[in-house]
Write an enzyme that holds these catalytic residues in place. Structure first.
Site, PDB file in Angstrom:
ATOM      1  N   ARG A  91       0.819  -1.212   0.000  1.00 46.90           N
ATOM      2  CA  ARG A  91       0.000   0.000   0.000  1.00 46.90           C
ATOM      3  C   ARG A  91       0.854   1.263   0.000  1.00 46.90           C
ATOM      4  O   ARG A  91       0.567   2.221  -0.720  1.00 46.90           O
ATOM      5  CB  ARG A  91      -0.921   0.010   1.224  1.00 46.90           C
ATOM      6  CG  ARG A  91      -1.810   1.243   1.333  1.00 46.90           C
ATOM      7  CD  ARG A  91      -2.723   1.152   2.540  1.00 46.90           C
ATOM      8  NE  ARG A  91      -1.965   1.065   3.785  1.00 46.90           N
ATOM      9  CZ  ARG A  91      -1.486   2.116   4.451  1.00 46.90           C
ATOM     10  NH1 ARG A  91      -1.682   3.337   3.983  1.00 46.90           N
ATOM     11  NH2 ARG A  91      -0.821   1.955   5.579  1.00 46.90           N
ATOM     12  N   CYS A  94      -8.672  -0.862  11.767  1.00 53.63           N
ATOM     13  CA  CYS A  94      -7.424  -1.432  12.298  1.00 53.63           C
ATOM     14  C   CYS A  94      -7.677  -2.011  13.685  1.00 53.63           C
ATOM     15  O   CYS A  94      -7.455  -3.187  13.920  1.00 53.63           O
ATOM     16  CB  CYS A  94      -6.338  -0.364  12.338  1.00 53.63           C
ATOM     17  SG  CYS A  94      -5.667   0.037  10.713  1.00 53.63           S
TER      18      CYS A  94
END
Length: 283
Positions: A22, A160
């Site tokens: 990413r 997350c």
């Protein structure tokens, strides 16, 4: 504070280099880190080896508890953490589920307060937890989960820190929080504050004493461009004693959290810290 520094040392000494697709950067990574916070003793886990900030973390947590899905609502509380994800994420900008400027989609608090049921309607996970705990009930499933793979395509970001599991032993409330990934130099301070504050708040509004909060991180990492500052600056500093967190005692219900609570209802005292460190941020 010492457990935070110990984790940083562990990543440097034992970590494996992983290329992050990413960000396009390498990071030193370890799997499985367990932290615990003594909420009963009010040892607020604010990082002291650099100047750190706590208001944005609690403001964001408050937005989650209210089920907000718009970055503007988070800004009003004092958290700007969703501005970029809501408005600068190219994949989300082109997503047909995006409702317009500042829309975050079905992420975090939306799942916590309005998880969609296959047969119609929604589940308010937080309300169920608060109602049970207020009655002294722990059904071994007092779980607040933001992780809904069936709706990832309807939000700007996967969670997350994705699950919070409350447990009641006698009159003492405990919390286990689970996080899939953590940028330790930058993100962990924020996450620690939220885990601690969540247990403090929920214990207060359900009429229980807070115990300990247990924080499990699966993938803990330090990016390559953060390493010099971590090794040469932060890890060479001596930590100060933990500060204290005070919460307005007039906050007594979920409705209070939903309606009138602001950041003025939280205060941190006794915070000693070293100078700030400007760690690189990986988008």
């Amino acid at each position: 504070m010492k457990q935070y520094l110990a984790l940083c040392e562990r990543i440097i000494n034992e970590g494996v280099w992983v290329e992050n697709e990413r960000t396009g950067k390498r990071c030193l990574t370890v799997i499985n880190a367990d932290l615990e916070y003594d909420v009963a003793a009010n040892e607020f886990p604010l990082i002291t080896t650099r100047k750190s900030f706590w208001k944005g973390a609690i403001a964001e947590l408050l937005g989650y508890l209210r089920g907000y899905d718009n970055a503007a609502d988070f800004r009003k509380l004092g958290a700007k953490t969703w501005d970029a994800n809501a408005n600068e994420n190219s994949a989300w900008l082109n997503n047909p589920h995006r409702k317009g400027h500042d829309d975050m989609g079905r992420v975090y608090g939306v799942q916590g307060r309005a998880w969609a049921k296959p047969d119609g309607g929604v589940v308010d996970q937080l309300r169920k937890i608060i109602d049970n705990l207020s009655k002294g009930v722990d059904d071994r499933g007092e779980i607040l989960s933001f992780y809904n793979p069936g709706e990832f395509h309807m939000g700007c970001l996967r969670p997350c820190m994705h699950t919070h599991n409350f447990s009641l032993l006698g009159d003492t409330l405990y919390l286990n929080s689970f996080q899939r990934s953590c940028d330790v130099p930058l993100g962990l301070n924020f996450n620690q504050v939220q885990v601690f504050a969540l247990l403090s708040i929920v214990a207060q509004i359900t009429g229980h004493k807070p115990g300990k909060a247990y924080h499990k991180i699966v993938n803990a990492h330090i990016y390559e461009d953060q390493l010099p500052l971590m090794q040469e600056v932060q890890l060479k500093r001596e930590p100060f004693p933990s500060p204290k967190l005070s919460i307005n005692p007039d906050i007594k219900s979920l409705e209070d959290l939903e309606t009138w609570v602001t950041m003025d209802d939280f205060e941190v005292t006794g915070y000693q810290h070293h100078e700030a460190i400007q760690y690189p941020f990986s988008v």
